[in-house]
Design a protein around this motif. Structure first.
Motif, short mmCIF file in Angstrom:
data_model
loop_
_atom_site.label_atom_id
_atom_site.label_comp_id
_atom_site.label_asym_id
_atom_site.label_seq_id
_atom_site.Cartn_x
_atom_site.Cartn_y
_atom_site.Cartn_z
N GLN A 165 0.74 -1.17 0.15
CA GLN A 165 0.01 0.15 -0.06
C GLN A 165 0.79 1.08 0.03
O GLN A 165 2.21 1.25 0.09
CB GLN A 165 -0.82 -0.02 1.07
N ALA A 166 0.18 2.27 -0.28
CA ALA A 166 1.14 3.73 -0.22
C ALA A 166 1.57 3.84 1.29
O ALA A 166 1.28 3.37 2.11
CB ALA A 166 -0.03 4.73 -0.33
N MET A 167 2.87 4.43 1.08
CA MET A 167 3.81 4.63 2.29
C MET A 167 4.13 3.46 2.95
O MET A 167 4.50 3.33 4.22
CB MET A 167 3.05 5.52 3.35
N LYS A 168 4.22 2.25 2.18
CA LYS A 168 4.70 0.88 2.72
C LYS A 168 4.02 0.68 3.87
O LYS A 168 4.73 -0.06 4.81
CB LYS A 168 6.24 1.02 2.83
N GLY A 169 2.92 0.60 3.99
CA GLY A 169 2.17 0.23 5.13
C GLY A 169 2.38 0.97 6.71
O GLY A 169 1.85 0.48 7.69
N SER A 170 2.95 1.86 6.54
CA SER A 170 3.44 2.89 7.64
C SER A 170 2.19 3.71 8.31
O SER A 170 1.03 3.63 7.40
CB SER A 170 4.91 3.64 7.32
#
Length: 247
Positions: A165-170
């Motif tokens: 997902q966007a922002m690598k799940g962060s």
């Protein structure tokens, strides 16, 4: 009136004054502790076992209201992330990486690594490994964001499950509402501060919950002690009077 009688009256007046002071101070501490706690802390109910065994399904936790900028590695935080598909419901996870960190799993010993350093995680269920996540390729956490995992790695929808997902799940630091300090029900007490992240930089200090609880308990003791002075002093005074007449 005898000298003994005057001395007894003087002591009685002093005792009454001191008991009044004790009750007044006790009220200040007791009510102040509750007000301080209400300002500093927010209770939450945890709806899943994703943080087991640290926090179990149905546990009630006390979380210190903090700014997202205060979050450190190892903290258990309460946050809201609507993009994760749970609306605006609060979620509870552990922060394992902050902006700029590279998180990966796992090394040869099945341990999580942050910036190439293996992290000891004693809060995981005995016999389980960090590798229960299914593996995390080296992932750099975007600035201003947090990489979060559940302590029950095999049963947690967290950053590791959202790497695509966007922002690598962060999660954005601004999404954090509070940091969990204790499990209030059942009364498991304060969470242990994780030591595995100390080599990576600053870790959080405990919140003021001990002081809040101590103030409330001290206030209750003073109130009860001060209120009990009158009946106790009266009881012993009557006993002395009876003994005096018997003589």
């Amino acid at each position: 009136m005898s000298r003994t009688g005057r001395t007894g009256e003087g002591r009685g007046r002093l005792g009454s004054v001191l008991s009044g002071v004790a009750v007044a101070l006790g009220c200040v501490l007791f009510l102040g502790g509750f007000v301080w706690g209400a300002i500093a802390y927010q209770p939450y109910s945890v709806p899943s076992d994703s943080m087991s065994p640290t926090i179990k399904n149905g546990d009630r936790v006390l979380a210190q209201r903090i700014d997202g900028g205060e979050v450190r590695r190892g903290d258990v935080v309460v946050f809201r992330e609507p993009s994760w598909g749970n609306g605006d419901l609060p979620m509870v996870k552990r922060v394992v990486g902050i902006g700029g960190d590279t998180v990966a799993c796992c090394d040869a010993g099945g341990r999580l690594t942050v910036n190439g350093k293996a992290v000891e995680e004693p809060y995981l269920r005995p016999g389980s490994e960090a590798s229960a996540t299914g593996g995390i390729p080296p992932t750099t956490v975007p600035k201003g964001r947090l990489f979060v995992l559940g302590d029950e790695r095999a049963n947690s929808m967290d950053s590791s499950a959202r790497l695509q997902q966007a922002m690598k799940g962060s999660v954005a630091r601004s999404a954090v509402d509070a940091r969990v300090d204790a499990v209030a029900w059942p009364m498991d007490g304060l969470l242990e501060r994780p030591s595995g992240f100390e080599e990576l930089g600053a870790v959080s200090s405990p919140g003021p919950l001990r002081l809040v609880f101590g103030a409330a308990v001290a206030g209750a003791v003073l109130i009860l002690g001060g209120a009990a002075y009158g009946p106790v002093a009266g009881f012993f005074g009557r006993r002395r009077e009876v003994h005096s007449r018997a003589r």
